[in-house]
Scaffold this motif. Structure first.
Motif, PDB file in Angstrom:
ATOM      1  N   SER A 209      -6.473  12.000  -6.978  1.00 10.49           N
ATOM      2  CA  SER A 209      -7.243  11.773  -7.960  1.00 10.49           C
ATOM      3  C   SER A 209      -6.884  12.457  -9.316  1.00 10.49           C
ATOM      4  O   SER A 209      -7.264  12.282 -10.365  1.00 10.49           O
TER       5      SER A 209
ATOM      6  N   SER B 129       0.777  -1.211   0.093  1.00 12.30           N
ATOM      7  CA  SER B 129       0.039   0.001   0.066  1.00 12.30           C
ATOM      8  C   SER B 129       1.044   1.302   0.099  1.00 12.30           C
ATOM      9  O   SER B 129       1.997   1.102   0.523  1.00 12.30           O
TER      10      SER B 129
ATOM     11  N   THR C  47      -4.905   6.034  -1.613  1.00 13.44           N
ATOM     12  CA  THR C  47      -4.095   5.112  -1.613  1.00 13.44           C
ATOM     13  C   THR C  47      -3.872   4.271  -2.869  1.00 13.44           C
ATOM     14  O   THR C  47      -4.933   4.075  -3.621  1.00 13.44           O
TER      15      THR C  47
ATOM     16  N   SER D  66      -3.782  -1.135  -8.374  1.00 10.73           N
ATOM     17  CA  SER D  66      -4.918  -0.514  -8.244  1.00 10.73           C
ATOM     18  C   SER D  66      -4.794   0.500  -7.181  1.00 10.73           C
ATOM     19  O   SER D  66      -3.883   0.800  -6.763  1.00 10.73           O
ATOM     20  N   ARG D  67      -5.892   1.366  -7.348  1.00 10.08           N
ATOM     21  CA  ARG D  67      -5.917   2.590  -6.641  1.00 10.08           C
ATOM     22  C   ARG D  67      -7.398   2.893  -6.043  1.00 10.08           C
ATOM     23  O   ARG D  67      -8.226   2.574  -6.513  1.00 10.08           O
ATOM     24  N   ASP D  68      -7.542   3.647  -4.989  1.00 15.58           N
ATOM     25  CA  ASP D  68      -8.484   3.873  -4.120  1.00 15.58           C
ATOM     26  C   ASP D  68      -8.482   5.389  -4.121  1.00 15.58           C
ATOM     27  O   ASP D  68      -7.896   5.891  -2.864  1.00 15.58           O
ATOM     28  N   ASN D  69      -9.093   6.282  -4.825  1.00 15.43           N
ATOM     29  CA  ASN D  69      -8.970   7.686  -4.874  1.00 15.43           C
ATOM     30  C   ASN D  69      -9.813   8.225  -3.659  1.00 15.43           C
ATOM     31  O   ASN D  69      -9.432   9.373  -3.194  1.00 15.43           O
ATOM     32  N   ALA D  70     -10.852   7.585  -3.150  1.00 15.77           N
ATOM     33  CA  ALA D  70     -11.344   8.095  -1.883  1.00 15.77           C
ATOM     34  C   ALA D  70     -10.425   7.912  -0.778  1.00 15.77           C
ATOM     35  O   ALA D  70     -10.560   8.678   0.378  1.00 15.77           O
ATOM     36  N   LYS D  71      -9.486   7.040  -0.670  1.00 13.07           N
ATOM     37  CA  LYS D  71      -8.736   6.821   0.414  1.00 13.07           C
ATOM     38  C   LYS D  71      -7.056   7.361   0.019  1.00 13.07           C
ATOM     39  O   LYS D  71      -6.250   7.157   0.988  1.00 13.07           O
TER      40      LYS D  71
ATOM     41  N   TYR E 187      -2.152   0.510  -4.342  1.00 12.08           N
ATOM     42  CA  TYR E 187      -1.711  -0.733  -4.079  1.00 12.08           C
ATOM     43  C   TYR E 187      -1.287  -1.364  -5.260  1.00 12.08           C
ATOM     44  O   TYR E 187      -1.333  -1.239  -6.194  1.00 12.08           O
TER      45      TYR E 187
ATOM     46  N   GLY F 154      -7.715   5.328 -12.825  1.00 16.61           N
ATOM     47  CA  GLY F 154      -7.686   3.720 -12.645  1.00 16.61           C
ATOM     48  C   GLY F 154      -8.027   3.222 -13.855  1.00 16.61           C
ATOM     49  O   GLY F 154      -8.232   1.938 -13.785  1.00 16.61           O
TER      50      GLY F 154
END
Length: 120
Positions: free
Chosen positions: A30, A21, A78, A71-76, A80, A55
């Motif tokens: 983002s 992470s 972060t 992968s990515r989580d734009n809300a977090k 990965y 993403g």
């Protein structure tokens, strides 16, 4: 200021899995592509995988295709790197990198790195 903090590295047996992470702060996450690089002992830094800002597009180096997934989580804020079927040659320090653009581009900020060691 831009900060990239990697975590999730460690010692794993061949064939095992790890998920790295990278927690980002100090910029609009983002809006930028992100990448993972690695550097093995005595070797140069190698691009492993990259992902565009939304993403929607990813790219992986041939040696990890089918085993690693970015992968990515734009809300977090972060990004990965899921690493499966690890091999001894995957042993390296893995670095998270912020791109200069939403799409593919060179990087301008790096994390401190996390060590991945694949050994029995």
């Amino acid at each position: 200021q831009v900060q990239l903090v990697e975590s999730g590295g460690g010692l794993v047996q061949p064939g095992g899995s790890l998920r790295l992470s990278c927690a980002a702060s100090g910029f609009t996450f983002s809006s930028y592509a992100m990448s993972w690089y690695r550097q093995a002992p005595g070797k140069g830094r190698e691009l492993v995988a990259r992902i565009t800002n939304t993403g929607g597009s990813t790219s992986h180096v041939d040696s990890v295709k089918g085993r690693f997934t970015i992968s990515r989580d734009n809300a977090k804020n972060t990004v990965y790197l899921q690493m499966n079927r690890l091999k001894p040659e995957d042993t390296a320090v893995y670095y998270c990198c912020k791109g200069r653009l939403p799409g593919w581009s060179s990087g301008d900020y790096w994390g401190q790195g996390t060590q991945v060691t694949v050994s029995s």
